[in-house]
Design a protein around this motif. Sequence first.
Motif, short mmCIF file in Angstrom:
data_model
loop_
_atom_site.label_atom_id
_atom_site.label_comp_id
_atom_site.label_asym_id
_atom_site.label_seq_id
_atom_site.Cartn_x
_atom_site.Cartn_y
_atom_site.Cartn_z
N ARG A 77 75.62 0.11 -27.68
CA ARG A 77 76.57 0.06 -28.79
C ARG A 77 77.95 0.62 -28.40
O ARG A 77 78.80 0.82 -29.26
CB ARG A 77 76.02 0.81 -30.00
N ALA A 78 78.15 0.87 -27.12
CA ALA A 78 79.41 1.47 -26.68
C ALA A 78 80.64 0.68 -27.15
O ALA A 78 81.59 1.28 -27.67
CB ALA A 78 79.41 1.62 -25.15
N PRO A 79 80.68 -0.65 -27.01
CA PRO A 79 81.86 -1.37 -27.50
C PRO A 79 82.07 -1.20 -29.00
O PRO A 79 83.20 -1.04 -29.47
CB PRO A 79 81.55 -2.84 -27.15
N GLU A 80 80.96 -1.20 -29.76
CA GLU A 80 81.05 -1.02 -31.21
C GLU A 80 81.54 0.38 -31.56
O GLU A 80 82.36 0.56 -32.47
CB GLU A 80 79.69 -1.28 -31.84
N VAL A 81 81.05 1.38 -30.83
CA VAL A 81 81.49 2.76 -31.07
C VAL A 81 82.97 2.90 -30.80
O VAL A 81 83.71 3.54 -31.57
CB VAL A 81 80.68 3.74 -30.20
N ALA A 82 83.44 2.30 -29.71
CA ALA A 82 84.87 2.38 -29.37
C ALA A 82 85.72 1.77 -30.47
O ALA A 82 86.73 2.35 -30.91
CB ALA A 82 85.13 1.68 -28.04
N ARG A 83 85.33 0.60 -30.93
CA ARG A 83 86.09 -0.05 -32.00
C ARG A 83 86.06 0.78 -33.28
O ARG A 83 87.09 0.96 -33.95
CB ARG A 83 85.52 -1.45 -32.26
N ALA A 84 84.87 1.26 -33.65
CA ALA A 84 84.74 2.04 -34.88
C ALA A 84 85.56 3.32 -34.81
O ALA A 84 86.16 3.73 -35.81
CB ALA A 84 83.27 2.36 -35.13
N TYR A 85 85.60 3.95 -33.65
CA TYR A 85 86.39 5.18 -33.49
C TYR A 85 87.88 4.92 -33.71
O TYR A 85 88.54 5.63 -34.47
CB TYR A 85 86.16 5.78 -32.11
N ASN B 127 95.88 -3.17 -27.89
CA ASN B 127 96.59 -3.06 -29.17
C ASN B 127 95.94 -3.78 -30.35
O ASN B 127 96.63 -4.20 -31.28
CB ASN B 127 98.04 -3.54 -29.01
N SER B 128 94.61 -3.90 -30.32
CA SER B 128 93.91 -4.38 -31.52
C SER B 128 92.48 -3.86 -31.45
O SER B 128 91.95 -3.57 -30.37
CB SER B 128 93.92 -5.91 -31.62
N LEU B 129 91.84 -3.75 -32.61
CA LEU B 129 90.46 -3.27 -32.65
C LEU B 129 89.54 -4.20 -31.90
O LEU B 129 88.66 -3.77 -31.14
CB LEU B 129 90.01 -3.14 -34.10
N ARG B 130 89.73 -5.49 -32.10
CA ARG B 130 88.88 -6.47 -31.40
C ARG B 130 89.05 -6.34 -29.89
O ARG B 130 88.08 -6.43 -29.14
CB ARG B 130 89.25 -7.88 -31.86
N SER B 131 90.28 -6.12 -29.44
CA SER B 131 90.53 -6.03 -28.01
C SER B 131 89.92 -4.76 -27.42
O SER B 131 89.47 -4.76 -26.27
CB SER B 131 92.03 -6.07 -27.73
#
Length: 502
Positions: free
Chosen positions: A185-193, A242-246
């Motif tokens: 879930r690392a990518p999801e955690v990064a985005r959520a943070y 410069n975006s959450l998705r990125s």
Amino acid sequence: MTVTDLVSYEDALASYDPVMGLEVHVELGTKTKMFCGCATTLGAEPNSQTCPTCLGLPGSLPVVNATGVESAVRIGLALNCEIAEWCRFARKNYFYPDMPKNFQTSQYDEPIAFDGYLDVQLADGEVFRVGIERAHMEEDTGKSTHIGGATGRIHGARHSLLDYNRAGIPLIEIVTKPIVGAGDRAPEVARAYVAELRELIRALGVSEARMEMGQLRCDVNVSLRPHGQEAFGTRSETKNVNSLRSVERAVRFEIQRHAAVLGDGGTIVQETRHFHEDNGTTTSGRVKEEAEDYRYFPEPDLVPIAPEREWVERLRAELPETPLARRNRLRDEWGVSAHEMQSVLNAGAVEPIVATIEAGADAAAARKWWLGELARRANEQGVELASLPITPAQVARVATLVAAGELNDKLGRQVIDGVLAGEGDPDVIVEQRGLRIVKDEGALGAAVDEAIAANPAVADKVRGGKTAAAGALVGAVMKATRGQADAARARELILERLGVTE
């Protein structure tokens, strides 16, 4: 390395644990720069907001922006950090055209805030705690525009244009502790943070934190270590995402890239990398410097900062409700599930819904319109929900007219069409388009009689006790009245005319 050279994400996680570090730069919304009185107005003529201090001319001296310091303390407190009793600025020396002084005024070993954390909520409701190493003050660089070449970067460009309006604008850099234990879930955690941090910054009112405008930028550090190994691997740093998705895509790609390199017996180079929005890949930038390469030393022209404890505690008492606590409170008030609240959050609808309720709509109606019709329009246009040319007060008025029986949902959608087209407020559109529900008993009765006469077989079924068939007659009435009939009253009249009771 291309996408085809990568190992699968699942195979990468089968062999390695990802370790992340996120460095987020927040551009503060102060009226003047961090160390001089130059304005920070966005969009001004290039190099029109400069002075000897932010250009680093000989003999100029900096003065600290008090609002910038207060904003830094508030951010630190909101991140559950310790606030330093004494700290100072340092010179970070490096030579690049966007730094007219040839050094950046920053903080090194004595940040204003340190040792905190931020709780972030993932899509399934799980809360993940991200440790905060430090939050420190610094100034932004100028802006380089590279002309010519295929990438828009300095390599291959014919020449570069420099705008120093941004040089000296206050920044807060927030650095996490190593983020471990996120697993797949690392990518999801990064985005959520980053999303949670952005909402927190906005709640504090210290910045608009608009990523598309560079007001919040994230550097993504990723390394891998084999399962069971304590030591961290060599990290890469993907700059200025410069975006959450990125952010999410950059973490995922780097995990796969590292795993592919390590799996082939190669070594990871500690370097900066560039993220490419078009295909979600990263490419090499430059070998990453260590702290000693910057030759930090205390800034001799600025006195140390020693925040008074009484002032710090007063700022702590004035902190707003955290976004996570607020969302949980709103979820309880609205009576929705965690999954439904996540849908609201994903759509960017929290603030529009709150404002619509404040304008007079009930919570269920506000959610229905923003998550239904308006979310569909935003998706079609590829814009943020809040960017649609309709106000929460106008949505609340549509909801009120529907609740009062003046409109039905179909007519409400037509009113929203009119508002989005710039035809005016809902009441004006209702009158101009003649959209109000037909309640006149004479007109409605005539439409009912016509529907019965035109559908004798259906009418016979209703007379025979199959009252569900009355729906077809109601549909005929709605068609005859262009959807403006009171459907419930039309059904009552149909049953009365056919001598049927329920």
